[in-house]
Design a protein around this motif. Structure first.
Motif, PDB file in Angstrom:
ATOM      1  N   PRO A 127       0.803  -1.227   0.000  1.00  0.00           N
ATOM      2  CA  PRO A 127       0.000   0.000   0.000  1.00  0.00           C
ATOM      3  C   PRO A 127       0.838   1.281   0.000  1.00  0.00           C
ATOM      4  O   PRO A 127       0.458   2.249  -0.655  1.00  0.00           O
ATOM      5  N   HIS A 133       1.556   2.439  -3.599  1.00  0.00           N
ATOM      6  CA  HIS A 133       0.468   2.752  -4.526  1.00  0.00           C
ATOM      7  C   HIS A 133       0.591   4.151  -5.115  1.00  0.00           C
ATOM      8  O   HIS A 133       0.411   4.343  -6.315  1.00  0.00           O
ATOM      9  N   PRO A 190      -5.713   2.089  -5.855  1.00  0.00           N
ATOM     10  CA  PRO A 190      -5.918   0.808  -5.161  1.00  0.00           C
ATOM     11  C   PRO A 190      -7.129   0.027  -5.676  1.00  0.00           C
ATOM     12  O   PRO A 190      -7.098  -1.207  -5.713  1.00  0.00           O
ATOM     13  N   LEU A 223      -6.334  -2.219  -8.502  1.00  0.00           N
ATOM     14  CA  LEU A 223      -5.641  -3.440  -8.111  1.00  0.00           C
ATOM     15  C   LEU A 223      -6.621  -4.533  -7.683  1.00  0.00           C
ATOM     16  O   LEU A 223      -6.255  -5.708  -7.638  1.00  0.00           O
ATOM     17  N   SER A 257      -1.774  -8.340  -9.436  1.00  0.00           N
ATOM     18  CA  SER A 257      -0.837  -7.218  -9.480  1.00  0.00           C
ATOM     19  C   SER A 257       0.517  -7.598  -8.913  1.00  0.00           C
ATOM     20  O   SER A 257       0.599  -8.291  -7.895  1.00  0.00           O
TER      21      SER A 257
END
Length: 161
Positions: free
Chosen positions: A20, A23, A50, A53, A60
């Protein structure tokens, strides 16, 4: 320009899930690259990245060692509607382009695509003007699919996995 250790990468290529915290960085690469503004009706922004994904059938990957900054990003999309396996959203860190990393990332993605969808040809779409990417895909055995291409985009398919 930062130069990766090619010998190390050749011996330790690694695909891993994007974290995260990465991202925003990857979204910036995509926005700068001029990815299409929407995908599945989701506008491309740092905030919506996000969600891209999490689209159904999308896997991913970042290329790079765990805990290190990603060198590249790509997705494999298993399109259930037409039964195809596709490489989508393939990017290399803009500061690291021109060093063979695109070809390495695509080889890793193709191997992973073959692992999760064995024996199936892999398709992709690329802007005609993205000569570096077209060259990489051709070197990896992709051929133009004339009936699926248009003036702006080449549709390509692998001869084999």
């Amino acid at each position: 320009m930062l130069a990766p250790d090619r010998a190390y990468l050749a011996m330790h290529p690694n695909l891993r899930p994007p974290m995260p915290i990465e991202h925003s960085q990857i979204a910036n690469w995509a926005i700068a690259e001029g990815w299409p503004g929407t995908s599945k009706h989701i506008p491309l922004t740092q905030a919506t990245f996000p969600a891209l994904l999490e689209l159904p059938g999308h896997y991913s990957y970042c290329m790079g060692e765990s805990g290190a900054a990603p060198l590249g990003f790509g997705q494999i999309w298993l399109n259930q509607a037409n039964g195809t396996t596709n490489l989508v959203r393939v990017l290399i860190d803009p500061q690291r382009r021109g060093q063979g990393l695109g070809k390495l990332l695509c080889r890793l993605l193709l191997a992973e695509a073959n692992r999760i969808s064995p024996g199936q040809a892999v398709k992709l779409r690329v802007y005609r003007g993205n000569h570096a990417a077209v060259s990489v895909y051709r070197a990896l055995g992709f051929e133009t699919v004339v009936g699926e291409s248009n003036a702006e985009v080449l549709a390509m398919a692998s001869r084999k996995c």
